[in-house]
Design an enzyme around this catalytic site. Structure first.
Site, PDB file in Angstrom:
ATOM      1  N   PHE A  41     114.887  54.353  58.943  1.00 25.98           N
ATOM      2  CA  PHE A  41     113.906  55.005  59.814  1.00 25.98           C
ATOM      3  C   PHE A  41     113.089  54.026  60.655  1.00 25.98           C
ATOM      4  O   PHE A  41     111.907  54.255  60.911  1.00 25.98           O
ATOM      5  CB  PHE A  41     112.963  55.890  58.983  1.00 25.98           C
ATOM      6  CG  PHE A  41     113.678  56.631  57.884  1.00 25.98           C
ATOM      7  CD1 PHE A  41     114.641  57.581  58.190  1.00 25.98           C
ATOM      8  CD2 PHE A  41     113.440  56.344  56.547  1.00 25.98           C
ATOM      9  CE1 PHE A  41     115.332  58.246  57.187  1.00 25.98           C
ATOM     10  CE2 PHE A  41     114.116  56.997  55.536  1.00 25.98           C
ATOM     11  CZ  PHE A  41     115.069  57.960  55.855  1.00 25.98           C
ATOM     12  N   CYS A  42     113.723  52.942  61.099  1.00 24.87           N
ATOM     13  CA  CYS A  42     113.039  51.913  61.887  1.00 24.87           C
ATOM     14  C   CYS A  42     111.774  51.430  61.181  1.00 24.87           C
ATOM     15  O   CYS A  42     110.751  51.184  61.819  1.00 24.87           O
ATOM     16  CB  CYS A  42     112.706  52.432  63.285  1.00 24.87           C
ATOM     17  SG  CYS A  42     114.153  52.724  64.311  1.00 24.87           S
ATOM     18  N   ALA A  43     111.862  51.311  59.876  1.00 23.46           N
ATOM     19  CA  ALA A  43     110.733  50.823  59.072  1.00 23.46           C
ATOM     20  C   ALA A  43     111.297  49.989  57.924  1.00 23.46           C
ATOM     21  O   ALA A  43     111.015  50.233  56.751  1.00 23.46           O
ATOM     22  CB  ALA A  43     109.895  51.984  58.549  1.00 23.46           C
TER      23      ALA A  43
ATOM     24  N   ASP B 251     118.973  52.858  61.094  1.00 25.25           N
ATOM     25  CA  ASP B 251     117.812  52.401  61.842  1.00 25.25           C
ATOM     26  C   ASP B 251     117.034  53.497  62.546  1.00 25.25           C
ATOM     27  O   ASP B 251     116.208  53.221  63.370  1.00 25.25           O
ATOM     28  CB  ASP B 251     118.239  51.375  62.896  1.00 25.25           C
ATOM     29  CG  ASP B 251     118.158  49.962  62.352  1.00 25.25           C
ATOM     30  OD1 ASP B 251     117.491  49.789  61.354  1.00 25.25           O
ATOM     31  OD2 ASP B 251     118.764  49.060  62.948  1.00 25.25           O
TER      32      ASP B 251
END
Length: 447
Positions: A360-362, A446
């Protein structure tokens, strides 16, 4: 505006794709259950109605003398006022239209006159752009996290504190007003990444003391390519134009350029008139739905989803803090014995349920939560219903009890049913395939 549906088993508001029929691997079809609102929300009917109304008038803005151009210009600038009012923008604030939240944050990063303090739990869009980034590692509690932020701000001057309004991984909400007071106490300003918070909770930046707010139309039921940055004018007027080009200038000579002030300074080129109009329409509609009880509806569904998943053996829900004051409709989980991509593929192929899997782009947050390989995220919205929640919980329970009824294989990080007999509609190029690396990049890990 579309009437609000009062039946708790029904969606709260009408959205596009509510009756979408999707194929399953067994040859049958079912109504799509969308649990991917946190990535991109479907358009509200009120938004598509506004676009249809404006389309006949679509034309160039700001410099056209034709009637259609004048109408488009008026609609574009009216949208600026609508968005400002929606978030309680103050008289010294400016509204700059962008492509999305990431675009907004990168724009502001070029205007910040100093270092920026951020948390390690941020989405990459609020972690990577800042020059002179100083990262604070979040604690297990919000209270201790706030103390760590204060210690960092007190250690040496910072220009900006940049924080998420609600985690895009867990939905947990930070005490924004307290953080704004803290930032101002130490001479810093505060930026709130509102991508996940604004679609779920009313954000009044005047009342909260927020200096800058960024959010995206595509997460606010207006998937037409517009975002927004709202905040104090002085930094934006002093910063280098985000894009150099027509519309961003007052005058141009071969040896000298006089740049316009904001917002024109950062809106070079032909703007996304339809996207901006859609964003304004979404602000109006979301405000009306909030007043009619949308937040309470979401909280009921979130509690139902959390309790249902927690009751399943082997399912673990992710959480950053043990004392977060609130959480929006995002529930992220893992299932023992199954990778997140395999779970997502199973839910789609056998049950017609759309979730998000990956990091989750984290990436830093997933790693510190002990799930460096990713997890499964189910996110709720105005089109969600109790029936959808029960369907997801039942599908996960069936996976744990009986396993999948189809075979699944991983290809370059993307899980697919093997074979996959589901046809694509004519509007999509099925030859690329949803699992094609060239088509998806790192979507599965991502997004």
């Amino acid at each position: 505006m579309t009437a609000v549906l009062e039946n708790s088993c029904a969606p709260f508001a009408a959205v596009s794709g509510a009756d979408l029929q999707v194929p399953l691997v067994d040859g049958t079809t079912c109504t799509y259950a969308n649990f991917d609102y946190a990535a991109s929300a479907p358009a509200l009917d009120a938004v598509t109605d506004r676009i249809a109304e404006l389309l006949p008038y679509y034309s160039s803005v700001h410099r056209g003398a034709g009637y259609a151009s004048r109408v488009s210009t008026a609609a574009y600038e009216k949208a600026r006022v609508t968005v400002a009012n929606f978030v309680g923008a103050q008289s010294d604030s400016v509204v700059v239209f962008t492509r999305n939240t990431t675009d907004s944050l990168n724009l502001l990063a070029g205007c910040v006159p100093g270092e920026t303090v951020v948390l390690d739990i941020e989405h990459h869009a609020n972690l990577l752009p800042w020059n002179g980034r100083r990262v604070v590692v979040a604690a297990d509690s919000v209270a201790e996290t706030v103390r760590r932020i204060e210690a960092e701000l007190a250690s040496k001057p910072a220009a900006l504190l940049a924080v998420t309004g609600a985690s895009n991984v867990t939905g947990e909400v930070l005490p924004i007003e307290d953080l704004a007071d803290l930032a101002h106490r130490y001479g810093a300003r505060i930026l709130v990444d509102g991508a996940q918070l604004v679609p779920h909770r009313r954000v009044d930046i005047g009342e909260l003391g927020v200096d800058y707010l960024a959010f995206s139309g595509h997460k606010l039921y207006a998937p037409h390519g517009a975002g927004v940055l709202i905040g104090k004018r002085d930094w934006l007027d002093a910063g280098e134009p985000y894009l150099a080009g027509g519309g961003a200038v007052r005058s141009v000579r071969i040896d000298r350029t006089e740049w316009a002030l904001s917002p024109a300074r950062h809106e070079a080129g032909t703007p996304n008139v339809l996207g901006v109009a859609a964003l304004a329409a979404a602000c109006d509609a979301v405000a009306a739905h909030e007043a009619a009880g949308a937040v309470e509806h979401e909280r009921r569904l979130s509690a139902r989803l959390r309790h249902g998943l927690q009751a399943i053996t082997g399912v673990d829900l992710l959480q950053v803090w043990n004392d977060s004051p609130d959480s929006v409709g995002i529930v992220t989980f893992t299932v023992d014995g199954y990778g997140p991509g395999e779970v997502a593929a199973y839910l789609s192929a056998e049950h017609g349920i759309g979730v998000r899997d990956g990091k989750f782009c984290a990436h830093p947050l997933l790693a510190r939560l002990g799930h460096a390989g990713g997890a499964v995220r189910a996110s709720l919205g105005l089109g969600s219903s109790e029936a959808d929640v029960d369907r997801l919980v039942g599908a996960v329970e069936l996976l744990v009890q009986d396993g999948p009824s189809w075979s699944y294989e991983e290809d370059n990080g993307w899980w697919n049913p093997v074979p996959d007999p589901r046809p694509f509609p004519d509007l999509a190029d099925g030859s690329a395939g949803v699992g094609s690396p060239c088509a998806t990049g790192e979507v599965s890990i991502d997004s």
